[in-house]
Write a protein that holds these residues in place. Structure first.
Motif, PDB file in Angstrom:
ATOM      1  N   GLU A 247       0.830  -1.207   0.000  1.00 44.66           N
ATOM      2  CA  GLU A 247       0.000   0.000   0.000  1.00 44.66           C
ATOM      3  C   GLU A 247       0.866   1.260   0.000  1.00 44.66           C
ATOM      4  OE1 GLU A 247      -3.373   2.294  -0.226  1.00 44.66           O
ATOM      5  OE2 GLU A 247      -3.257   0.108  -0.424  1.00 44.66           O
ATOM      6  N   ALA A 248       1.900   1.265   0.816  1.00 47.95           N
ATOM      7  CA  ALA A 248       2.790   2.432   0.868  1.00 47.95           C
ATOM      8  C   ALA A 248       3.465   2.653  -0.484  1.00 47.95           C
ATOM      9  CB  ALA A 248       3.831   2.245   1.968  1.00 47.95           C
ATOM     10  N   ALA A 249       3.894   1.578  -1.129  1.00 49.62           N
ATOM     11  CA  ALA A 249       4.545   1.690  -2.437  1.00 49.62           C
ATOM     12  C   ALA A 249       3.580   2.273  -3.469  1.00 49.62           C
ATOM     13  CB  ALA A 249       5.055   0.330  -2.890  1.00 49.62           C
ATOM     14  N   ILE A 250       2.355   1.810  -3.458  1.00 50.87           N
ATOM     15  CA  ILE A 250       1.355   2.321  -4.400  1.00 50.87           C
ATOM     16  C   ILE A 250       1.107   3.810  -4.168  1.00 50.87           C
ATOM     17  CG2 ILE A 250      -1.117   2.235  -4.958  1.00 50.87           C
ATOM     18  CD1 ILE A 250      -0.881  -0.855  -4.525  1.00 50.87           C
ATOM     19  N   ARG A 251       1.073   4.209  -2.906  1.00 52.92           N
ATOM     20  CA  ARG A 251       0.844   5.626  -2.571  1.00 52.92           C
ATOM     21  C   ARG A 251       2.090   6.492  -2.737  1.00 52.92           C
ATOM     22  NH1 ARG A 251      -3.244   6.160   2.464  1.00 52.92           N
ATOM     23  NH2 ARG A 251      -4.708   4.523   1.864  1.00 52.92           N
ATOM     24  N   GLY A 252       3.236   5.855  -2.890  1.00 54.44           N
ATOM     25  CA  GLY A 252       4.482   6.608  -3.049  1.00 54.44           C
ATOM     26  C   GLY A 252       4.993   7.214  -1.757  1.00 54.44           C
ATOM     27  N   VAL A 253       4.708   6.530  -0.645  1.00 52.06           N
ATOM     28  CA  VAL A 253       5.155   7.004   0.662  1.00 52.06           C
ATOM     29  C   VAL A 253       5.898   5.881   1.380  1.00 52.06           C
ATOM     30  CG1 VAL A 253       3.232   8.632   0.854  1.00 52.06           C
ATOM     31  CG2 VAL A 253       3.001   6.352   1.839  1.00 52.06           C
ATOM     32  N   SER A 254       6.499   6.208   2.502  1.00 45.38           N
ATOM     33  CA  SER A 254       7.121   5.158   3.307  1.00 45.38           C
ATOM     34  C   SER A 254       6.047   4.529   4.182  1.00 45.38           C
ATOM     35  CB  SER A 254       8.258   5.718   4.171  1.00 45.38           C
ATOM     36  OG  SER A 254       7.754   6.248   5.369  1.00 45.38           O
ATOM     37  N   ILE A 255       6.311   3.353   4.663  1.00 45.94           N
ATOM     38  CA  ILE A 255       5.341   2.636   5.499  1.00 45.94           C
ATOM     39  C   ILE A 255       5.002   3.447   6.753  1.00 45.94           C
ATOM     40  CG2 ILE A 255       7.067   1.269   6.715  1.00 45.94           C
ATOM     41  CD1 ILE A 255       5.089  -1.082   6.618  1.00 45.94           C
ATOM     42  N   LYS A 256       5.944   4.223   7.233  1.00 50.72           N
ATOM     43  CA  LYS A 256       5.726   5.040   8.429  1.00 50.72           C
ATOM     44  C   LYS A 256       4.716   6.158   8.183  1.00 50.72           C
ATOM     45  CE  LYS A 256      10.329   4.155  10.202  1.00 50.72           C
ATOM     46  NZ  LYS A 256      11.630   4.704  10.540  1.00 50.72           N
ATOM     47  N   GLU A 257       4.499   6.502   6.924  1.00 46.72           N
ATOM     48  CA  GLU A 257       3.590   7.589   6.585  1.00 46.72           C
ATOM     49  C   GLU A 257       2.134   7.135   6.423  1.00 46.72           C
ATOM     50  OE1 GLU A 257       5.290  10.665   3.787  1.00 46.72           O
ATOM     51  OE2 GLU A 257       6.783   9.059   3.583  1.00 46.72           O
ATOM     52  N   LEU A 258       1.889   5.829   6.470  1.00 41.13           N
ATOM     53  CA  LEU A 258       0.502   5.353   6.426  1.00 41.13           C
ATOM     54  C   LEU A 258      -0.168   5.695   7.750  1.00 41.13           C
ATOM     55  CD1 LEU A 258       0.912   1.784   4.874  1.00 41.13           C
ATOM     56  CD2 LEU A 258       0.129   3.867   3.717  1.00 41.13           C
ATOM     57  N   ASP A 259      -1.339   6.318   7.675  1.00 46.04           N
ATOM     58  CA  ASP A 259      -2.004   6.713   8.918  1.00 46.04           C
ATOM     59  C   ASP A 259      -2.629   5.506   9.613  1.00 46.04           C
ATOM     60  OD1 ASP A 259      -4.635   6.272   7.821  1.00 46.04           O
ATOM     61  OD2 ASP A 259      -4.534   8.246   6.894  1.00 46.04           O
ATOM     62  N   ALA A 260      -2.993   5.695  10.857  1.00 42.03           N
ATOM     63  CA  ALA A 260      -3.528   4.609  11.681  1.00 42.03           C
ATOM     64  C   ALA A 260      -4.810   4.026  11.094  1.00 42.03           C
ATOM     65  CB  ALA A 260      -3.772   5.106  13.102  1.00 42.03           C
ATOM     66  N   ALA A 261      -5.661   4.866  10.518  1.00 35.42           N
ATOM     67  CA  ALA A 261      -6.915   4.382   9.930  1.00 35.42           C
ATOM     68  C   ALA A 261      -6.632   3.450   8.758  1.00 35.42           C
ATOM     69  CB  ALA A 261      -7.776   5.559   9.490  1.00 35.42           C
ATOM     70  N   CYS A 262      -5.690   3.832   7.919  1.00 35.27           N
ATOM     71  CA  CYS A 262      -5.317   3.001   6.775  1.00 35.27           C
ATOM     72  C   CYS A 262      -4.775   1.657   7.256  1.00 35.27           C
ATOM     73  CB  CYS A 262      -4.279   3.724   5.918  1.00 35.27           C
ATOM     74  SG  CYS A 262      -3.653   2.729   4.552  1.00 35.27           S
ATOM     75  N   LYS A 263      -3.862   1.693   8.204  1.00 36.88           N
ATOM     76  CA  LYS A 263      -3.288   0.453   8.733  1.00 36.88           C
ATOM     77  C   LYS A 263      -4.356  -0.423   9.363  1.00 36.88           C
ATOM     78  CE  LYS A 263       1.463   1.929   9.499  1.00 36.88           C
ATOM     79  NZ  LYS A 263       2.503   2.187  10.489  1.00 36.88           N
ATOM     80  N   SER A 264      -5.298   0.197  10.034  1.00 36.55           N
ATOM     81  CA  SER A 264      -6.376  -0.547  10.674  1.00 36.55           C
ATOM     82  C   SER A 264      -7.242  -1.259   9.624  1.00 36.55           C
ATOM     83  CB  SER A 264      -7.228   0.408  11.511  1.00 36.55           C
ATOM     84  OG  SER A 264      -8.288  -0.284  12.113  1.00 36.55           O
ATOM     85  N   GLU A 265      -7.576  -0.560   8.542  1.00 38.29           N
ATOM     86  CA  GLU A 265      -8.360  -1.156   7.460  1.00 38.29           C
ATOM     87  C   GLU A 265      -7.607  -2.318   6.815  1.00 38.29           C
ATOM     88  OE1 GLU A 265      -9.615   1.710   4.542  1.00 38.29           O
ATOM     89  OE2 GLU A 265     -10.306   3.085   6.107  1.00 38.29           O
ATOM     90  N   LEU A 266      -6.321  -2.111   6.578  1.00 40.83           N
ATOM     91  CA  LEU A 266      -5.510  -3.157   5.962  1.00 40.83           C
ATOM     92  C   LEU A 266      -5.401  -4.377   6.875  1.00 40.83           C
ATOM     93  CD1 LEU A 266      -2.675  -0.958   4.399  1.00 40.83           C
ATOM     94  CD2 LEU A 266      -4.558  -2.081   3.185  1.00 40.83           C
ATOM     95  N   LYS A 267      -5.231  -4.114   8.162  1.00 41.07           N
ATOM     96  CA  LYS A 267      -5.127  -5.219   9.118  1.00 41.07           C
ATOM     97  C   LYS A 267      -6.423  -6.018   9.180  1.00 41.07           C
ATOM     98  CE  LYS A 267      -3.487  -6.193  13.772  1.00 41.07           C
ATOM     99  NZ  LYS A 267      -2.953  -5.630  15.016  1.00 41.07           N
TER     100      LYS A 267
END
Length: 82
Positions: A56-76
Motif C-alpha cells: 500500500e505504501a509503495a502504491i501511494r508513493g510514501v514510506s510505510i511510516k507515513e501510512l495513517d492509523a486508519a489506513c493500517k487498521s483497514e488493511l489489518k
C-alpha cells in the motif's frame, strides 16, 4: 512500464510479485495492495500483514511510516479476513 524496483522493492519481493503475475509498478497500482496480497498469500502462505502495508505504501508513493492509523487498521482488518 515502470519496473517494480522503482517502488523500492528488493529482488526477493520482485520475484514473488512476478511469480503471481505482477510485472510492473502500473500493474500493482491498478490491482491494488489487497488483491496483490491475496495472490501472494495464495502462493506464499507465510506472507504477513506487514507486506500488505509495504504494498500500500509503495502504491501511494510514501514510506510505510507515513501510512495513517486508519489506513493500517483497514488493511489489518482485511488481512485477518483472509
Amino acid at each position: 512500464m515502470a519496473e517494480l524496483s522503482s517502488l523500492g522493492f528488493g529482488k526477493t519481493m520482485e520475484k514473488k510479485l512476478h511469480s503471481v503475475g505482477i510485472h510492473s509498478a502500473e500493474q500493482l497500482t491498478e490491482m491494488g495492495s489487497r488483491q496483490a496480497l491475496f495472490r501472494l498469500k495464495a502462493q506464499y502462505p507465510n506472507t504477513c500483514a506487514v507486506i500488505l502495508y509495504y504494498l500500500e505504501a509503495a502504491i501511494r508513493g510514501v514510506s510505510i511510516k507515513e501510512l495513517d492509523a486508519a489506513c493500517k487498521s483497514e488493511l489489518k482488518a482485511y488481512f485477518k479476513e483472509l
